[in-house]
Design an enzyme around this catalytic site. Structure first.
Site, short mmCIF file in Angstrom:
data_model
loop_
_atom_site.label_atom_id
_atom_site.label_comp_id
_atom_site.label_asym_id
_atom_site.label_seq_id
_atom_site.Cartn_x
_atom_site.Cartn_y
_atom_site.Cartn_z
N TYR A 1 25.36 -24.10 8.63
CA TYR A 1 24.88 -25.49 8.60
C TYR A 1 23.50 -25.63 9.26
O TYR A 1 23.40 -26.05 10.40
CB TYR A 1 25.87 -26.40 9.35
CG TYR A 1 27.30 -26.35 8.83
CD1 TYR A 1 27.61 -26.78 7.54
CD2 TYR A 1 28.33 -25.91 9.65
CE1 TYR A 1 28.91 -26.75 7.08
CE2 TYR A 1 29.64 -25.88 9.19
CZ TYR A 1 29.92 -26.29 7.90
OH TYR A 1 31.22 -26.27 7.45
N TRP B 1 27.64 -37.11 12.02
CA TRP B 1 28.55 -37.34 13.17
C TRP B 1 28.49 -36.19 14.16
O TRP B 1 28.79 -36.37 15.34
CB TRP B 1 29.96 -37.75 12.73
CG TRP B 1 30.90 -36.74 12.12
CD1 TRP B 1 30.62 -35.73 11.29
CD2 TRP B 1 32.33 -36.72 12.31
NE1 TRP B 1 31.77 -35.08 10.92
CE2 TRP B 1 32.83 -35.67 11.52
CE3 TRP B 1 33.23 -37.50 13.05
CZ2 TRP B 1 34.21 -35.37 11.47
CZ3 TRP B 1 34.58 -37.21 12.99
CH2 TRP B 1 35.06 -36.15 12.21
N ASP B 2 28.09 -35.01 13.70
CA ASP B 2 27.86 -33.90 14.64
C ASP B 2 26.82 -34.33 15.68
O ASP B 2 27.02 -34.15 16.89
CB ASP B 2 27.32 -32.66 13.92
CG ASP B 2 28.32 -32.03 12.97
OD1 ASP B 2 28.67 -32.69 11.97
OD2 ASP B 2 28.75 -30.88 13.21
N GLN C 1 28.92 -40.41 6.54
CA GLN C 1 29.93 -39.70 7.35
C GLN C 1 30.52 -40.68 8.37
O GLN C 1 30.03 -41.79 8.50
CB GLN C 1 29.28 -38.49 8.05
CG GLN C 1 29.75 -37.16 7.49
CD GLN C 1 29.35 -35.97 8.34
OE1 GLN C 1 28.44 -36.03 9.15
NE2 GLN C 1 30.03 -34.85 8.13
N GLY D 1 34.44 -36.46 6.80
CA GLY D 1 34.26 -35.48 7.88
C GLY D 1 35.40 -34.47 7.89
O GLY D 1 35.29 -33.40 8.46
N ASP E 1 36.62 -32.62 5.37
CA ASP E 1 36.24 -32.34 3.99
C ASP E 1 37.35 -31.90 3.04
O ASP E 1 37.39 -32.33 1.90
CB ASP E 1 35.16 -31.24 3.97
CG ASP E 1 33.90 -31.66 4.72
OD1 ASP E 1 33.98 -32.59 5.56
OD2 ASP E 1 32.86 -31.06 4.48
N ARG F 1 38.14 -21.40 3.52
CA ARG F 1 37.25 -22.41 2.93
C ARG F 1 37.90 -23.05 1.70
O ARG F 1 38.90 -22.55 1.19
CB ARG F 1 35.92 -21.76 2.52
CG ARG F 1 35.17 -21.05 3.63
CD ARG F 1 34.60 -21.99 4.66
NE ARG F 1 33.71 -22.98 4.06
CZ ARG F 1 33.10 -23.94 4.76
NH1 ARG F 1 33.29 -24.05 6.06
NH2 ARG F 1 32.31 -24.80 4.18
N TYR G 1 40.37 -24.64 6.42
CA TYR G 1 39.55 -25.82 6.63
C TYR G 1 40.26 -27.19 6.47
O TYR G 1 40.59 -27.58 5.34
CB TYR G 1 38.49 -25.67 5.53
CG TYR G 1 37.17 -26.29 5.73
CD1 TYR G 1 36.49 -26.16 6.91
CD2 TYR G 1 36.60 -27.01 4.68
CE1 TYR G 1 35.24 -26.73 7.03
CE2 TYR G 1 35.36 -27.56 4.80
CZ TYR G 1 34.68 -27.42 5.98
OH TYR G 1 33.47 -27.99 6.08
N TRP G 2 40.52 -27.86 7.54
CA TRP G 2 41.08 -29.22 7.57
C TRP G 2 42.49 -29.34 6.97
O TRP G 2 42.96 -30.43 6.70
CB TRP G 2 40.15 -30.24 6.87
CG TRP G 2 38.86 -30.44 7.61
CD1 TRP G 2 37.62 -30.02 7.24
CD2 TRP G 2 38.67 -31.11 8.87
NE1 TRP G 2 36.67 -30.38 8.18
CE2 TRP G 2 37.29 -31.06 9.18
CE3 TRP G 2 39.54 -31.78 9.76
CZ2 TRP G 2 36.76 -31.62 10.34
CZ3 TRP G 2 38.99 -32.34 10.91
CH2 TRP G 2 37.62 -32.26 11.19
N GLU H 1 34.05 -23.09 15.19
CA GLU H 1 34.04 -24.35 14.43
C GLU H 1 35.42 -24.99 14.47
O GLU H 1 35.56 -26.19 14.66
CB GLU H 1 33.61 -24.06 12.99
CG GLU H 1 33.47 -25.31 12.14
CD GLU H 1 33.00 -25.03 10.72
OE1 GLU H 1 32.87 -23.85 10.35
OE2 GLU H 1 32.76 -26.00 9.99
C1 GLC Z 1 31.96 -29.47 7.86
C2 GLC Z 1 32.90 -30.51 8.44
C3 GLC Z 1 32.13 -31.77 8.77
C4 GLC Z 1 30.96 -31.43 9.67
C5 GLC Z 1 30.10 -30.31 9.09
C6 GLC Z 1 29.05 -29.80 10.07
O1 GLC Z 1 31.43 -29.90 6.65
O2 GLC Z 1 33.96 -30.77 7.59
O3 GLC Z 1 32.96 -32.71 9.39
O4 GLC Z 1 30.18 -32.56 9.88
O5 GLC Z 1 30.91 -29.23 8.76
O6 GLC Z 1 29.66 -29.39 11.25
#
Ligand code: GLC
Length: 426
Positions: free
Chosen positions: A33, A39-40, A105, A165, A167, A200, A352-353, A396
């Site tokens: 990223y 929101w991060d 977000q 958020g 995802d 993922r 993931y989530w 993460e």
């Molecule tokens: C992933 C997460 C998201 C977050 C991003 C960067 O996409 O699902 O919530 O903002 O990573 O950390």
């Protein structure tokens, strides 16, 4: 001894923050990223304030410098060119002076700004910086209710899973069946170069993420059209709770700073939202559920999105019921709070989530529980979070059963939350 270890961990967290600091914004982690995420950044600011208050304010100001004219604050700001992430600016094509994505977000800025202000040692600086941010955050909140709640129900819908958020949550699976994949342009993913593909989203899911993106792009990113035109409209209780909490916090802050109009508007948004949220309650699950607005039905999927509402001022009996739900889950998971209920056969400890633990989510849940007197459960969540760091570093996300670190490493908001947890434990 104990405080030595705590200081040492905080120092390591600060190292992660500094490593990902690009001067006036912080990237979530290198490689996976490489830009600014909405929101991060807001949650990261809380960690930055620990050693540099001015820098913390800048983090949020940089994000809001890229707010759209209609009020939306995008989920990614592509400050620099970097081809290690997909989909990049050439796919979004939002036509902004600095490239951004075209969706939003969770609106955690109102909460973060109030917290920065309340804790500020430099009150004069805080008042000045907060005052300038107030109308911008207010405009974002107004944008939400105008564009994502067009029928004035009191709750907003997300139109793309990435907006939540969370995802890749199981919450989106049924609604995703309705999203077509015809016409998706050929693409090469980058996320699976940086993280284990088994952790993922699948290709079928990725196709649908991109179909939605292309669909919105074809509508010129005109937010007045997107909600009704989207086959994916989900009212996520967690997403709404964060917005409601931010509206309430913004109202308090505006009042303190003498901005009565902003205070009034945001108070009203929060109150209306809290009443409407009750429609999402499930006795059977002891938590809230998502509502699929397209078909008007609750989604039978017990994710952490339905636990997050403790972050807002929901009725006391609801908070108690959710605290009990967390206790039940804690009986099965070594680390809490997993992003999905372990009793659900779709639970996946590593993907993931769909099961793993995120410290940012833990932070908001623990904050809400502590504020409403459920200190024991709150402390348990804080402990779990600190243990994960001690055992598995600044990942993460984490496997709730084994504690294994997953996804990206040296992760910014994880580091920021560790500073928050350790300071609150003191
Ligand atoms: C992933 C997460 C998201 C977050 C991003 C960067 O996409 O699902 O919530 O903002 O990573 O950390």
């Amino acid at each position: 001894m104990i405080s030595l270890a705590v200081n040492e961990t905080i120092a390591r967290a600060v190292e992660v923050l500094r490593e990902n600091d690009h001067g006036d914004y912080t990237i979530p982690t290198k490689g996976l990223y490489p830009f600014q995420w909405n929101w991060d950044s807001c949650l990261t600011a809380l960690g930055l304030a620990h050693y540099d208050e001015a820098r913390a304010w800048t983090e949020i100001e940089t994000l809001f410098a890229h707010q759209w004219p209609d009020g939306m604050v995008p989920h990614i700001v592509f400050h620099v060119l970097n081809d290690s992430y997909f989909p990049g600016p050439e796919i979004w094509r939002t036509n902004r002076p600095t490239a951004t994505s075209g969706i939003t977000q969770p609106a955690v800025a109102g909460f973060a700004v109030r917290r920065l202000f309340d804790r500020a040692k430099d009150k004069e600086l805080a008042a000045e910086r907060a005052r300038a941010l107030l109308p911008k955050i207010d405009a974002w909140h107004r944008w939400f209710y105008e564009n994502r709640d067009p029928r004035g129900e009191g709750l907003v819908a997300i139109i793309h899973p990435w907006e939540s958020g969370r995802d890749n949550s199981i919450d989106w699976d049924d609604a995703f069946e309705r999203v077509p994949t015809e016409g998706v342009e050929a693409y090469t993913r980058r996320d699976t170069l940086h993280a284990d593909p088994a952790h993922r989203p699948t290709k079928a899911q990725y196709d649908r993420y991109l179909w939605l993106l292309q669909h919105f792009r074809a509508l010129g990113w005109d937010n007045a059209k997107l909600h009704d035109a989207s086959p994916f409209q989900i009212v996520d209780p967690g997403f709404n709770a964060i917005l409601i909490r931010s509206a309430a916090d913004l109202a308090d802050l505006a009042e303190t700073l003498g901005e009565m109009e902003i205070a009034k508007a945001n108070r009203a948004r929060a109150e209306k939202g809290l009443l409407a949220m009750e429609r999402l309650w499930s006795d059977a699950h002891g938590q809230y559920l998502c509502l699929d607005r397209v078909i008007g039905k609750l989604v039978d999927s017990a994710s952490v999105g339905g636990i997050l509402p403790v972050f807002s001022a929901i009725p006391k009996p609801r908070i108690a019921a959710i605290a009990a739900t967390i206790e039940r889950i804690a009986g099965k998971a070594r680390y809490i709070v997993p992003s999905h209920d372990l009793d659900d056969p779709r639970f996946d400890a590593k993907r993931y989530w769909r099961g793993p633990v995120w410290l940012v989510v833990n932070y908001m849940i623990a904050d809400g529980l502590a504020a409403s007197g459920h200190t024991q459960v709150a402390q348990r969540i804080t402990r779990s979070s600190v243990d994960l760091i001690a055992e598995s570093g600044f990942a993460e996300y984490y496997d709730p059963l084994s504690g294994e670190p997953l996804g990206g490493g040296r992760f910014t908001w994880t580091a920021a939350m560790v500073i928050e947890f350790l300071k609150s434990e003191r």
